[in-house]
Design a protein around this motif. Structure first.
Motif, PDB file in Angstrom:
ATOM      1  N   PHE A 140      59.570  39.039  23.171  1.00  0.00           N
ATOM      2  CA  PHE A 140      60.275  40.281  23.499  1.00  0.00           C
ATOM      3  C   PHE A 140      61.754  40.031  23.260  1.00  0.00           C
ATOM      4  N   GLU A 141      62.343  40.757  22.311  1.00  0.00           N
ATOM      5  CA  GLU A 141      63.774  40.617  22.087  1.00  0.00           C
ATOM      6  C   GLU A 141      64.488  41.649  22.951  1.00  0.00           C
ATOM      7  N   TYR A 142      65.542  41.181  23.598  1.00  0.00           N
ATOM      8  CA  TYR A 142      66.217  42.071  24.545  1.00  0.00           C
ATOM      9  C   TYR A 142      67.715  41.844  24.417  1.00  0.00           C
ATOM     10  N   VAL A 143      68.402  42.815  23.827  1.00  0.00           N
ATOM     11  CA  VAL A 143      69.837  42.695  23.595  1.00  0.00           C
ATOM     12  C   VAL A 143      70.574  43.051  24.885  1.00  0.00           C
ATOM     13  N   MET A 144      71.523  42.238  25.287  1.00  0.00           N
ATOM     14  CA  MET A 144      72.188  42.430  26.577  1.00  0.00           C
ATOM     15  C   MET A 144      73.445  43.273  26.409  1.00  0.00           C
ATOM     16  N   ILE A 158      59.132  41.781  19.186  1.00  0.00           N
ATOM     17  CA  ILE A 158      59.341  43.207  19.386  1.00  0.00           C
ATOM     18  C   ILE A 158      60.747  43.449  19.916  1.00  0.00           C
ATOM     19  N   SER A 159      61.445  44.369  19.255  1.00  0.00           N
ATOM     20  CA  SER A 159      62.798  44.740  19.712  1.00  0.00           C
ATOM     21  C   SER A 159      62.635  45.684  20.891  1.00  0.00           C
ATOM     22  N   PHE A 160      62.526  45.129  22.074  1.00  0.00           N
ATOM     23  CA  PHE A 160      62.176  45.932  23.236  1.00  0.00           C
ATOM     24  C   PHE A 160      63.421  46.626  23.820  1.00  0.00           C
ATOM     25  N   HIS A 161      64.357  45.847  24.269  1.00  0.00           N
ATOM     26  CA  HIS A 161      65.729  46.284  24.580  1.00  0.00           C
ATOM     27  C   HIS A 161      65.946  47.253  25.740  1.00  0.00           C
ATOM     28  N   ALA A 162      64.905  47.864  26.284  1.00  0.00           N
ATOM     29  CA  ALA A 162      65.116  48.788  27.412  1.00  0.00           C
ATOM     30  C   ALA A 162      63.822  48.879  28.202  1.00  0.00           C
ATOM     31  N   MET A 172      63.991  39.200  10.308  1.00  0.00           N
ATOM     32  CA  MET A 172      64.946  39.781  11.251  1.00  0.00           C
ATOM     33  C   MET A 172      66.264  40.115  10.579  1.00  0.00           C
ATOM     34  N   GLY A 173      66.242  40.218   9.269  1.00  0.00           N
ATOM     35  CA  GLY A 173      67.464  40.589   8.567  1.00  0.00           C
ATOM     36  C   GLY A 173      67.615  42.102   8.562  1.00  0.00           C
ATOM     37  N   MET A 174      68.020  42.630   7.421  1.00  0.00           N
ATOM     38  CA  MET A 174      68.197  44.077   7.344  1.00  0.00           C
ATOM     39  C   MET A 174      66.860  44.769   7.153  1.00  0.00           C
ATOM     40  N   GLY A 175      66.688  45.902   7.847  1.00  0.00           N
ATOM     41  CA  GLY A 175      65.531  46.750   7.603  1.00  0.00           C
ATOM     42  C   GLY A 175      64.409  46.602   8.609  1.00  0.00           C
ATOM     43  N   GLU A 176      63.488  47.564   8.566  1.00  0.00           N
ATOM     44  CA  GLU A 176      62.317  47.559   9.447  1.00  0.00           C
ATOM     45  C   GLU A 176      61.114  47.116   8.600  1.00  0.00           C
ATOM     46  N   PRO A 177      60.652  45.882   8.806  1.00  0.00           N
ATOM     47  CA  PRO A 177      59.596  45.352   7.931  1.00  0.00           C
ATOM     48  C   PRO A 177      58.317  46.195   7.934  1.00  0.00           C
ATOM     49  N   ALA A 205      75.500  36.759  12.430  1.00  0.00           N
ATOM     50  CA  ALA A 205      74.652  36.978  13.593  1.00  0.00           C
ATOM     51  C   ALA A 205      73.842  38.267  13.468  1.00  0.00           C
ATOM     52  N   CYS A 206      72.769  38.358  14.262  1.00  0.00           N
ATOM     53  CA  CYS A 206      71.894  39.535  14.222  1.00  0.00           C
ATOM     54  C   CYS A 206      72.717  40.799  14.355  1.00  0.00           C
ATOM     55  N   GLY A 207      72.376  41.791  13.557  1.00  0.00           N
ATOM     56  CA  GLY A 207      72.991  43.099  13.730  1.00  0.00           C
ATOM     57  C   GLY A 207      74.372  43.206  13.119  1.00  0.00           C
ATOM     58  N   GLN A 208      74.852  42.129  12.501  1.00  0.00           N
ATOM     59  CA  GLN A 208      76.196  42.186  11.915  1.00  0.00           C
ATOM     60  C   GLN A 208      76.137  42.257  10.403  1.00  0.00           C
ATOM     61  N   SER A 213      59.697  40.758  13.074  1.00  0.00           N
ATOM     62  CA  SER A 213      60.309  41.524  14.163  1.00  0.00           C
ATOM     63  C   SER A 213      60.256  43.009  13.832  1.00  0.00           C
ATOM     64  N   THR A 214      59.758  43.795  14.775  1.00  0.00           N
ATOM     65  CA  THR A 214      59.682  45.249  14.563  1.00  0.00           C
ATOM     66  C   THR A 214      60.309  45.999  15.736  1.00  0.00           C
ATOM     67  N   SER A 215      60.808  47.178  15.425  1.00  0.00           N
ATOM     68  CA  SER A 215      61.363  48.027  16.473  1.00  0.00           C
ATOM     69  C   SER A 215      60.247  48.759  17.224  1.00  0.00           C
ATOM     70  N   GLY A 216      59.013  48.667  16.672  1.00  0.00           N
ATOM     71  CA  GLY A 216      57.887  49.281  17.386  1.00  0.00           C
ATOM     72  C   GLY A 216      57.156  50.359  16.613  1.00  0.00           C
ATOM     73  N   GLU A 257      79.045  42.212  18.784  1.00  0.00           N
ATOM     74  CA  GLU A 257      79.834  43.433  18.553  1.00  0.00           C
ATOM     75  C   GLU A 257      80.183  43.580  17.081  1.00  0.00           C
ATOM     76  N   TRP A 258      80.354  44.821  16.684  1.00  0.00           N
ATOM     77  CA  TRP A 258      80.802  45.114  15.313  1.00  0.00           C
ATOM     78  C   TRP A 258      81.834  46.226  15.406  1.00  0.00           C
ATOM     79  N   PRO A 259      82.657  46.401  14.373  1.00  0.00           N
ATOM     80  CA  PRO A 259      83.745  47.377  14.457  1.00  0.00           C
ATOM     81  C   PRO A 259      83.214  48.771  14.787  1.00  0.00           C
TER      82      PRO A 259
HETATM   83  N1  SAH Z   1      64.188  46.137  12.208  1.00  0.00           N
HETATM   84  C1  SAH Z   1      63.615  45.034  12.868  1.00  0.00           C
HETATM   85  C2  SAH Z   1      64.130  43.690  12.393  1.00  0.00           C
HETATM   86  C3  SAH Z   1      65.607  43.555  12.138  1.00  0.00           C
HETATM   87  S1  SAH Z   1      66.691  43.497  13.510  1.00  0.00           S
HETATM   88  C4  SAH Z   1      63.779  45.170  14.353  1.00  0.00           C
HETATM   89  O1  SAH Z   1      64.495  46.055  14.789  1.00  0.00           O
HETATM   90  O2  SAH Z   1      63.152  44.413  15.075  1.00  0.00           O
HETATM   91  C5  SAH Z   1      66.515  41.872  14.180  1.00  0.00           C
HETATM   92  C6  SAH Z   1      66.892  41.787  15.654  1.00  0.00           C
HETATM   93  O3  SAH Z   1      68.322  41.875  15.848  1.00  0.00           O
HETATM   94  C7  SAH Z   1      66.301  42.918  16.461  1.00  0.00           C
HETATM   95  O4  SAH Z   1      65.777  42.472  17.656  1.00  0.00           O
HETATM   96  C8  SAH Z   1      67.494  43.783  16.692  1.00  0.00           C
HETATM   97  O5  SAH Z   1      67.270  44.623  17.783  1.00  0.00           O
HETATM   98  C9  SAH Z   1      68.586  42.768  16.897  1.00  0.00           C
HETATM   99  N2  SAH Z   1      69.941  43.321  16.777  1.00  0.00           N
HETATM  100  C10 SAH Z   1      70.348  44.335  15.992  1.00  0.00           C
HETATM  101  N3  SAH Z   1      71.665  44.560  16.171  1.00  0.00           N
HETATM  102  C11 SAH Z   1      72.106  43.664  17.064  1.00  0.00           C
HETATM  103  C12 SAH Z   1      73.395  43.367  17.630  1.00  0.00           C
HETATM  104  N4  SAH Z   1      74.467  44.042  17.284  1.00  0.00           N
HETATM  105  N5  SAH Z   1      73.482  42.359  18.518  1.00  0.00           N
HETATM  106  C13 SAH Z   1      72.383  41.631  18.850  1.00  0.00           C
HETATM  107  N6  SAH Z   1      71.154  41.854  18.339  1.00  0.00           N
HETATM  108  C14 SAH Z   1      71.015  42.866  17.457  1.00  0.00           C
END
Ligand code: SAH
Ligand code: SF4
Length: 397
Positions: free
Chosen positions: A291-295, A248-252, A192-197, A370-373, A227-230, A329-331
């Protein structure tokens, strides 16, 4: 977002040995590849299988880096190995430790590129979050890595190397002759680090096979989560060829919103994705899908979204748990984190429907782990190194 300084930040002054002088790095080779390079470099075919087993154990079970320490091999053979091969890992550039114990490593790989690795200790486990690519080809609109172009795929050696440097830092290689410690500090891996595995499938697979190999690091496949975006066609392959847990990065919950948040959705729509997810547990013989779901405030966090999410999962009868991630959040990020009340209400609807709905605790916030940062963290580290060099008066080209 916290602006407090990290508790510790070590800038390593003695770089780890980098690949040099045409030596072949053995880290990351599959057993078959290791056999091939040994034979190509003079190991007798009849002995190759045994030598692979011995060298493999030294590298992955005991964490040995020097061929001269491989005491069950003849001295002359050890010297030959040392001439032709090396056991090289990515170089750790910085190591930060958060006040909550989370550790973040910035590691440098061939070509001078950098990726981040995060270690998250918990009561009953320790999870290492590893990267599969430098940057990402995808452009998920809430993800900071997504604003960075893909630089390159990591090799299998660089992927498993992230785990090995973390084990070095945790001091977790067993000592020959001593009983094995079953309560591991590093017990789980998440990709779940950088990149799409799944856009770096072969290297990720080979590295995970090394992590799971019973004569080495021997992590159970149930302790590895990809973890995959799909990337739908690669999901079935993951089940067949890796067999780890899937997130799975479901999110919507509608294609319209997912097209924006996770643009790979334009290629493979929600229904196609759900079908692939429904097939996954049967083929991989694994348990629930996460199912990963970012709020995101006002974007995907309504009660209707929660109900639709449940409908999707039920319609395909997918064994699932829903991991709610408060947006980090990020800048310059175009979104805001949903309120705690909204997140709790969303979680409650899912829980009432009979699914686990944990809210992910943000870890290592003070060190931007944190994730995404992760991209911003790299940039900050780069800047601080430059500052350090400037302060020290080091002339740098
Ligand atoms: N590319 C893969 C794995 C890396 S991202 C993927 O997308 O699944 C790991 C997780 O962090 C994913 O669920 C991603 O959607 C989430 N993520 C990315 N940016 C984020 C952010 N700013 N805040 C919270 N979660 C985030
Ligand atoms: Fe890439 Fe995953 Fe970020 Fe999307 S969420 S841009 S796939 S790293």
């Amino acid at each position: 977002m916290s602006t407090s300084a990290p508790i510790t930040q070590d800038v390593m002054t003695i770089p780890r040995k980098l690949p040099e002088g045409g030596k072949i790095n053995l880290v990351g080779l599959t057993r078959d590849q290791l056999r091939e390079v040994l034979i190509a470099n003079g190991t007798k075919e009849k002995q190759a299988k045994m030598r692979v087993g011995q060298i493999w154990q030294w590298i992955y079970q005991w964490g040995v880096r020097d061929f001269h320490e491989m005491t069950n091999l003849a001295k002359a053979y050890r010297a030959e190995l040392d001439e032709k091969f090396e056991i090289a890992l990515p170089e750790v550039v910085t190591r930060q430790v958060s006040e909550d114990g989370t550790r973040k490593y910035l590691v440098r790989i061939a070509g001078g590129h950098e990726v981040e690795v995060v270690y998250i200790p918990e009561d009953d486990r320790g999870t290492l979050c590893i990267s599969s690519q430098v940057g990402c080809t995808l452009t998920c609109s809430f993800c900071h890595t997504g604003t960075q172009k893909l630089v390159r795929n990591l090799t299998a050696g660089e992927i498993i190397g992230q785990l090995m440097v973390a084990r070095d830092d945790l001091g977790e290689w067993p000592v020959p002759g001593e009983p094995k410690d079953e309560t591991r500090l590093l017990s789980n891996i998440v990709l779940m680090g950088m990149g799409e595995p799944l856009y770096n499938f072969e290297n990720v697979r080979d590295a995970m096979k090394i992590a799971m190999d019973p004569e080495g690091i021997s992590l159970s496949r149930r302790r590895i989560t990809l973890s995959t975006s799909g990337v739908v066609p690669e999901i079935a392959r993951t089940a067949e060829e890796i067999g780890c847990l899937l997130a799975i990065s479901f999110h919507a919950t509608t294609d319209d919103v997912r097209d924006v948040l996770v643009p790979i959705n334009k290629r493979w729509k929600i229904d196609e994705l759900l079908q692939a997810l429904a097939d996954y547990p049967k083929v991989s013989n694994s348990e629930r899908i996460t199912f990963e779901y970012v709020m995101l405030d006002g974007v995907n966090d309504s009660d209707e979204d929660a109900h639709r999410l449940i409908e999707h999962i039920k319609r395909y009868n997918i064994p699932a748990k829903i991991n709610l991630i408060p947006f980090n959040e990020w800048p310059g990020a175009p979104y805001k984190r949903s309120s705690n009340n909204r997140i709790r209400a969303f979680a409650n609807i899912i829980y009432q429907a009979g699914y686990a709905s944990p809210i992910r605790k943000t870890r290592g916030e003070d060190i931007m782990a944190a994730c995404g940062q992760l991209k911003s963290a790299t940039e900050r580290a780069r800047k601080s190194r430059k500052q350090i060099e400037a302060e020290a008066g080091v002339a740098q080209g």
